[in-house]
Design a protein around this motif. Structure first.
Motif, mmCIF file in Angstrom:
data_model
loop_
_atom_site.group_PDB
_atom_site.id
_atom_site.type_symbol
_atom_site.label_atom_id
_atom_site.label_comp_id
_atom_site.label_asym_id
_atom_site.label_seq_id
_atom_site.Cartn_x
_atom_site.Cartn_y
_atom_site.Cartn_z
ATOM 1 N N PRO A 225 -10.899 -10.218 5.820
ATOM 2 C CA PRO A 225 -10.193 -8.961 5.586
ATOM 3 C C PRO A 225 -9.580 -8.844 4.192
ATOM 4 N N LEU A 226 -9.712 -9.860 3.340
ATOM 5 C CA LEU A 226 -9.056 -9.805 2.031
ATOM 6 C C LEU A 226 -9.642 -8.724 1.137
ATOM 7 N N HIS A 227 -10.889 -8.293 1.409
ATOM 8 C CA HIS A 227 -11.470 -7.274 0.547
ATOM 9 C C HIS A 227 -10.779 -5.921 0.711
ATOM 10 N N LEU A 228 -9.957 -5.787 1.771
ATOM 11 C CA LEU A 228 -9.216 -4.542 1.976
ATOM 12 C C LEU A 228 -8.010 -4.427 1.059
ATOM 13 N N LEU A 229 -7.609 -5.531 0.417
ATOM 14 C CA LEU A 229 -6.423 -5.505 -0.444
ATOM 15 C C LEU A 229 -6.573 -4.547 -1.608
ATOM 16 N N LYS A 230 -7.796 -4.437 -2.177
ATOM 17 C CA LYS A 230 -7.965 -3.547 -3.327
ATOM 18 C C LYS A 230 -7.742 -2.095 -2.935
ATOM 19 N N TYR A 231 -8.147 -1.734 -1.699
ATOM 20 C CA TYR A 231 -7.914 -0.370 -1.241
ATOM 21 C C TYR A 231 -6.422 -0.125 -0.996
ATOM 22 N N ALA A 232 -5.753 -1.147 -0.449
ATOM 23 C CA ALA A 232 -4.314 -1.023 -0.225
ATOM 24 C C ALA A 232 -3.574 -0.872 -1.545
ATOM 25 N N ALA A 233 -4.023 -1.586 -2.595
ATOM 26 C CA ALA A 233 -3.383 -1.474 -3.904
ATOM 27 C C ALA A 233 -3.554 -0.079 -4.481
ATOM 28 N N VAL B 214 -3.990 2.754 -2.769
ATOM 29 C CA VAL B 214 -3.136 3.671 -2.003
ATOM 30 C C VAL B 214 -1.675 3.523 -2.403
ATOM 31 N N GLY B 215 -1.223 2.259 -2.605
ATOM 32 C CA GLY B 215 0.158 2.032 -3.023
ATOM 33 C C GLY B 215 0.448 2.626 -4.384
ATOM 34 N N LEU B 216 -0.514 2.521 -5.325
ATOM 35 C CA LEU B 216 -0.323 3.083 -6.662
ATOM 36 C C LEU B 216 -0.230 4.604 -6.600
ATOM 37 N N ILE B 217 -1.057 5.225 -5.768
ATOM 38 C CA ILE B 217 -1.013 6.689 -5.623
ATOM 39 C C ILE B 217 0.336 7.136 -5.055
ATOM 40 N N LEU B 218 0.818 6.423 -4.055
ATOM 41 C CA LEU B 218 2.124 6.775 -3.462
ATOM 42 C C LEU B 218 3.248 6.603 -4.470
ATOM 43 N N LEU B 219 3.178 5.547 -5.311
ATOM 44 C CA LEU B 219 4.209 5.313 -6.318
ATOM 45 C C LEU B 219 4.220 6.431 -7.345
ATOM 46 N N LEU B 220 3.011 6.841 -7.808
ATOM 47 C CA LEU B 220 2.928 7.937 -8.780
ATOM 48 C C LEU B 220 3.446 9.242 -8.185
ATOM 49 N N ALA B 221 3.142 9.493 -6.905
ATOM 50 C CA ALA B 221 3.629 10.715 -6.259
ATOM 51 C C ALA B 221 5.150 10.712 -6.157
ATOM 52 N N ALA B 222 5.738 9.532 -5.848
ATOM 53 C CA ALA B 222 7.196 9.443 -5.755
ATOM 54 C C ALA B 222 7.845 9.681 -7.111
#
Length: 307
Positions: A148-156, A158-166
């Motif tokens: 499941p480690l390949h999912l980390l890049k997608y999580a990163a 999504v997290g960057l998009i949420l940070l920019l939106a905030a």
């Protein structure tokens, strides 16, 4: 002949109780509690005797005493008012009787008056409801195939998009932020009290039978007035503590007696479920109006002296 004998027995029973017997009222913060919930038992005693101390005995029951607390004694020219709070908790369900409590009033360590309070019935229920009887076991976790480690890049991402939106939202709020409008100056404390009391009467809660709501609001209004007039936070104090602070700041005993009557009536309605008479409500309204006029005259004299 039987009627005369019954009348005589009633006269003897009435004569057996002293004229100056204390007024003893026991109330509870709630009459329906859950297991382990803390319940405050509030005992209020008013006596015409010059007592300086009160001892309270609570008979053992199906509860555990958490703590006891005695409030400062209120002394007037006629009355001595004592208040004792006992916090208890029940650890099994059912309906339990609490009390009656035995009250002894002492002067110079000698008992001068002894009385008993009423008893209170408290119903204790379980924390579980009717639908909580059957708790199903949890399902087994699903097996995940592969790494499941390949999912980390997608999580990163999504997290960057949420940070920019905030960050964008914060910048937009700062840009649109305006200075708040200046607050309107409050009227003098006695004028604000008069306005709020008038609005309270217009609600007609006493005519609708909502006495508890009426006295809760009445207590809040008067505590706010005392806060503004004398500079102590009355909202965080009990009625007894409020009267103790007022008595040390106000020399007019008429004003002190009026507020004592207000908070005493409020406690009897809120905790002892007492239904006040219409004449009591009307007399309370007249006393409040008199106190407001006293504060108005006091302010007028103060302003005239400054001139």
């Amino acid at each position: 002949m039987k009627a005369l004998r019954l009348f005589g027995i009633l006269l003897l029973a009435a004569a057996a109780r002293p004229i100056h017997a204390a007024q003893v009222t026991l109330s509870a913060s709630t009459l329906t509690a859950t297991i382990g919930e803390q319940v405050e038992l509030r005992l209020i005693v008013r006596s015409l005797e010059a007592a300086d101390e009160m001892k309270v005995s609570l008979p053992a029951g199906d509860f555990e005493v958490i703590r006891r607390q005695s409030q400062p004694t209120i002394r007037t020219s006629e009355w001595r008012t004592f208040e004792h709070v006992i916090t208890v908790a029940f650890f099994k369900t059912g309906e339990f009787a609490v009390g009656p409590m035995t009250v002894e009033l002492l002067a110079a360590k000698a008992v001068i008056e002894k009385d008993q309070s009423n008893a209170i019935s408290i119903k204790v229920r379980s924390l579980l409801g009717a639908d909580d009887r059957d708790i199903k076991p949890l399902k087994k976790p699903l097996a995940i195939q592969g790494n499941p480690l390949h999912l980390l890049k997608y999580a990163a991402v999504v997290g960057l998009i949420l940070l920019l939106a905030a960050l964008l939202l914060i910048l937009m709020r700062k840009k649109n932020e305006k200075s708040p409008p200046p607050e309107a100056a409050l009227p003098e404390p006695e004028l604000e009290l008069e306005l709020r009391i008038r609005e309270l009467w217009q609600q007609r809660w006493t005519q609708k039978g909502e006495y508890k709501l009426f006295f809760i609001r009445l207590g809040e209004i008067n505590k706010h007035f005392l806060d503004r007039s004398y500079g102590f936070n009355a909202d965080d104090l009990t009625s007894t503590e409020v009267m103790a602070r007022l008595g040390s700041n106000e020399k007019d005993m008429g004003i002190v007696a009026c507020f004592e009557n207000i908070f005493t009536q409020a406690d009897l309605v809120k905790f002892a479920e007492q239904v006040p008479e219409t004449s009591t409500i009307n007399a309370l309204a007249q006393n409040i109006a008199t106190v407001i006029n006293t504060y108005k005259k006091r302010r007028s004299l103060s302003e005239a002296n400054r001139v």
